[in-house]
Design a protein around this motif. Structure first.
Motif, short mmCIF file in Angstrom:
data_model
loop_
_atom_site.label_atom_id
_atom_site.label_comp_id
_atom_site.label_asym_id
_atom_site.label_seq_id
_atom_site.Cartn_x
_atom_site.Cartn_y
_atom_site.Cartn_z
N PRO C 72 0.77 -1.35 0.67
CA PRO C 72 -0.29 -0.07 0.12
C PRO C 72 0.96 1.48 -0.26
O PRO C 72 0.60 2.55 -1.15
N PRO C 245 -8.04 1.51 -11.96
CA PRO C 245 -8.83 0.36 -11.28
C PRO C 245 -10.34 1.10 -11.79
O PRO C 245 -10.62 2.82 -11.02
N PRO C 246 -11.27 -0.27 -11.14
CA PRO C 246 -12.49 1.21 -11.54
C PRO C 246 -12.80 1.24 -10.21
O PRO C 246 -12.37 1.14 -8.71
N LYS C 248 -14.45 2.74 -6.73
CA LYS C 248 -14.79 2.28 -5.85
C LYS C 248 -14.99 2.92 -4.46
O LYS C 248 -13.92 3.07 -3.70
N PRO C 249 -15.63 1.99 -3.54
CA PRO C 249 -15.53 2.57 -1.97
C PRO C 249 -14.53 1.94 -1.37
O PRO C 249 -14.75 0.47 -1.63
N TYR C 250 -13.48 2.34 -0.36
CA TYR C 250 -12.74 1.80 0.47
C TYR C 250 -12.68 2.23 2.04
O TYR C 250 -13.24 3.28 2.44
N VAL C 251 -13.41 1.54 2.65
CA VAL C 251 -13.31 1.47 4.21
C VAL C 251 -12.08 1.26 4.91
O VAL C 251 -11.30 1.00 4.43
N THR C 252 -11.69 2.64 5.34
CA THR C 252 -10.47 2.83 6.24
C THR C 252 -10.16 2.34 7.64
O THR C 252 -11.20 3.09 8.29
N THR D 56 -11.05 -3.15 7.23
CA THR D 56 -10.61 -2.14 5.73
C THR D 56 -10.25 -2.38 4.84
O THR D 56 -9.80 -3.27 5.01
N GLY D 57 -10.63 -2.29 3.37
CA GLY D 57 -10.55 -2.22 2.70
C GLY D 57 -11.38 -1.79 1.50
O GLY D 57 -12.50 -1.57 1.93
N PRO D 58 -11.25 -2.85 0.99
CA PRO D 58 -11.75 -1.88 -0.40
C PRO D 58 -13.57 -2.97 -0.48
O PRO D 58 -13.37 -4.61 -0.11
N ALA D 59 -14.49 -2.84 -1.25
CA ALA D 59 -15.92 -2.86 -0.99
C ALA D 59 -15.71 -4.44 -2.10
O ALA D 59 -16.78 -5.10 -2.00
N SER D 63 -9.75 -5.85 -9.56
CA SER D 63 -8.23 -5.12 -10.06
C SER D 63 -6.91 -5.13 -9.20
O SER D 63 -7.26 -5.91 -7.59
N LEU D 69 -4.84 -3.95 -1.75
CA LEU D 69 -5.47 -2.26 -0.51
C LEU D 69 -5.88 -3.56 0.69
O LEU D 69 -6.21 -3.44 1.67
N ARG D 136 -11.56 -7.96 -16.80
CA ARG D 136 -9.57 -6.99 -16.82
C ARG D 136 -9.08 -8.37 -15.57
O ARG D 136 -8.15 -8.29 -15.23
#
Lengths: 252, 252, 252, 252, 252, 252
Positions: C72, C245-246, C248-252, D56-59, D63, D69, D136
């Motif tokens: 990351p 990359p498409p 999108k929401p990322y929960v952080t 945490t992380g992408p929904a 990709s 992540l 992809r």
């Protein structure tokens, strides 16, 4: 459409013999004679073997450079053989120099001794090892095994470090070759040994007796393969990559 | 022990420029000029590009036979370049003719345009397709992809069936090349297109604009690779297979 | 259609220099400096090298776990470089961490030092061996050789068992690396040595002198490759797998 | 010496159930529930399945960037599961994100759903095809087939072009998946279909009925594999590459 | 269309147990008992294991010839098991004799112990080595690794040179096996050991304790795989190569 | 040490002819006659061909199951031929059934028609395609191409969907075979066609004339290969895997 499967030769006694031309790619006459003798020993009764070598080129082939300079002479011999009505051609150097181009030029079958030896060895079990002359040619032998699809069967490529032209004159040559052959069997667990130089052709039988495993000489192997292909009426496919080269100006 | 890592060239402004020799393996002068122009466009400020071609050999290379006859001339140019203190050599024909032998001869780095284009293309994602001239050369392109370890990345090798020397003169050539490039992207799902002939080098930028994907020309790719190797002081390893060829008599 | 072949940068004297960003994926500042110095030594006159490292992540990368946590931060640096108009990016850790994701993010070319070193080594003859730090990373090096299609050229991956951060401080490190390099040449018959850690970059020239074979450092190799790609206007294909990359929401 | 073959769990009725943790690498709760339900359906009577996802992380993972992540969160879940005494872990995303690092961290077995599905499919005959979400991601699926040694068995990787999170909500999703599955059987001659996304797990039985060939869902496959490994007392070898990562400072 | 995904068996307590038939391909009753005991140890609570062997064939399988003569008896047992409603079949000889034909005959899943062990081993890290009985069977083990796509993970195939039927009676057998296992770990750097003979199944746990690395026994591995496949309702695809054999006259 | 290189047979006129036994693995007498006639057509003047078939087994071989049941009969014929002093054996079914076991049993060379045809085809250029009977046997043909190292040369395996025993009686058979052969040349770009069933041997010449490319029949190819091996004194290596099988009790 034109027939590319050639007419099968008559096998009757009175027929004219098939001509197989065995081309020694280097310009050393002694090696040409040795190669011719080995090919004649295994050729069938209806076959006439002619051993030739180019009029120009290196005295022996021990580098990519030597090979590159030997190829034009090999191709001239292929053309000469075609003109003489040869039923097939053997290229008798373990690097199979000029093989692709020779297949374009010739209408009769062409076989290199490395491909012949490796294919034949793979009919005798699972694994083989190559014993060649100089270590610097080992990469080439591995690459040919790759090209022919037989790398997985090749346990090792060993070099005896005897220069090609010393094979016949150096009294220690035979012992050094035998040492590498023994190591191929004992250490590499090779089931068969492939001789990696046309100049070793005359040692084949004796080495086999001493080693207790089959020893494959490419000159003999290629001779019986070309003879067999000719008898089956088979030759290089002329459709696509190996069609006759397109004519064009050559600056000489 | 002798240092095979060559001294890195000075990059300061006043230094004499590095000489990169780009060898067109055929004897067509127009193509030599085109290739030289393309190489010069991408060479760095400290580099001088010299484009040459052999004095003997075929007018174009479209068969294994042509390639075989072109190689001695290529090697003579390598020798000439070494004598002139060249910092590196490019072999500018997509079959990479004579590359192994050239690496033996030269102490400076040698790069073929097929290997250059394929390695560079593989730095730009996963897959590429080659668009070349005549269909009969496709087998050779696949074999090079194999040799360089990049077959899995090569989606297809397509031919536009335009002879090499017609690339500049046939008004339909460009359209036919573009058609194959489009098919490579749409049908083969290639991410990049590799141009399979040095004679297409001048089309690279325009094709890329029309296709919307990177187009790799081997002449440009090899030029920056050789220049980079020279700057790093790297050249062919002289230990083993690619040591200078053993001296010997050549019958000419 | 959008042009993915980027405009070729002006090579004239007055032009602003191209920015190449060299990313050290670990958070050790000393190593970042070393890497930057090595990259600057080989970059061309029109290039400005900036060496950076992530603000978060492991102090060194010696496991898959370290690598996963370093990625990351590497990607954040790629984004930062893109924002700064970088002409290209180098990922300077021999595992090439985050390379695929970086190629998605960046519009300019990205090269990892393992791929750079292996591709460059394969332009210098047939075989190479890798000498790396800890034995536990050897599997990763073999896997990369596989991915890049170059396993057949890789004779061995050897480890000197010096932890990454001790490379500069352990007085025995250099001797242990040299020992493995010598074994690679003598026992594995490797024609070249590839250094398997960015932290060894400064040893490259000295090792080459002692070994008598080319030694390839990935930091230097990747620098000249990225610079070359940028000069050619080439970057990752944005068609297919490596498109941006498409969102999108990322929960952080 | 420490025993890495773990004690085989008691299979008697009164014993506490084995805990298998199924990790959904994205942060979409609905998908976590779907995955958990599918795993529970196939788990044996002595097994308790816990389905979790990172905080945490992408929904969703579509990709290389998303995957990169997502991995730190996956690894945190592995650590959490180890602390909870899990008998095994499933990574339930078809890219097998973080698998190598998870194997380092865990002392109990870890299986990814792509490797599970591909290995299981190869026990049911010769060939399979993968049907996945976005085109992809196809390169990644091919690369995993390569890594696992199963590329020769993979006839094709097809994409239905439905984004991951639309699988449950888009009413046309099922039909589009079925269309690709049918094409895999009819055109690619695949004997089996492998579902290329954890979000398709609930479609497995229905697709199989409609297609008339086995359909392999990686979530189910990985669940029975991890359960089986745990029952055999087998886990990742801790000798060499997958030993616990060396401790070191992490800047966060 | 006919459903090839079989109905998943009920996992509730009152249900009749699933029958897994473990076929010892040789005619040695003692080995059949040993194999059955090992399979029963790992089978789940709802599974009944029946260990059988052919009524005709060789007393042990130590050559391609033995294997060829054992296969018809194995197939008769498959037919018998199908008639008895078996939920799955294990072929418990490391050459996986008759596996393809058995998959044609059976509608329930069939797994060989070599494929089971190799696939399972590859879920536990990167590399394994096989330790088998006689050296002459090593080629077969390598070939199976190839067929299953796992050759790159197989570091070596070692033989302890104990004949199959002496495994239980020769007091030195265990020590010789242990010696080869230790060499696999120390010299071949294998992360896991795969036992290359069903007759070694009972040694698995003890060897693992002594070696400190996972040891995979194919009988146990195949048992949990077949059980798992049956639980998932998966069996050999009947579309194409493994459909029921076409009926025809057999001269007996 | 025992000589495994066999004495080369006398090639003089008065010598007794070499016996080559061509084994049709199925129990259909008409096919045995056809095969024998084709072999006799190409055998050299000093060779006597005997065509035989097992006394038990399936009437034709169209599945792995048929093949498994045919093998014991093939091996009995090998034993019979050895007792009769055969100079070599051909196994005349395109699956090469029992080839490994036959090589163990025989001291003279054994060649299968699939390996013969594929090796011979690869001497005639780069690529071939196989045209076989039933589609369900295609997987087996691909697997043999793999085993023999020749998959990269095999463009396709096509099926005409004519059952083996209908080849001689179904009046549409020849047309359907020709259709597939034409597609192999036109669509697969195969340079040569390999006939995938011994029952097609008599069509070889006519197909070649119609197609304009070489057509390789395995019966003819194996006959000339075995004859050639015998003439060279070469046979299966008896060192290692293919030594005579260890004697042991067989329950019958």
């Amino acid at each position: 459409m034109f027939p590319t499967q050639r007419e099968r030769p008559a096998l009757t006694r009175g027929a004219a013999p098939m001509l197989i031309r065995v081309i020694n790619p280097n310009t050393s006459g002694a090696m040409t004679e040795l190669i011719g003798a080995c090919a004649r020993q295994v050729a069938g009764p209806g076959t006439r073997v002619e051993a030739v070598s180019p009029t120009t080129g290196p005295a022996s082939i021990e580098s990519h450079y030597d090979e590159a300079l030997a190829v034009p002479g090999v191709l001239a011999e292929i053309a000469r053989g075609e003109a003489a009505g040869a039923a097939g051609h053997v290229i008798a150097c373990f690097g199979d120099p000029g093989l692709d181009a020779a297949r374009e030029l010739a209408t009769s079958p062409v076989v290199g001794i490395a491909e012949a030896a490796m294919h034949v060895a793979s009919l005798l079990g699972r694994s083989f090892a190559v014993v060649t002359t100089l270590g610097r040619t080992r990469g080439q032998a591995w690459e040919l095994a790759d090209r022919y699809g037989l790398r997985a069967r090749c346990r090792n490529v060993r070099a005896c470090e005897v220069p090609v032209l010393d094979l016949e004159t150096d009294p220690s040559a035979r012992a050094r070759i035998l040492t590498e052959c023994r190591a191929a069997v004992a250490e590499d667990e090779a089931e068969k040994v492939v001789l990696g130089c046309a100049g070793m052709a005359d040692l084949c039988q004796a080495l086999a007796s001493e080693l207790g495993v089959p020893v494959v000489d490419g000159v003999a192997a290629a001779t019986i393969l070309v003879e067999g292909l000719a008898r089956l009426g088979l030759a290089t496919s002329k459709r696509g990559e190996y069609a006759a080269p397109p004519p064009k100006p050559y600056v000489t």
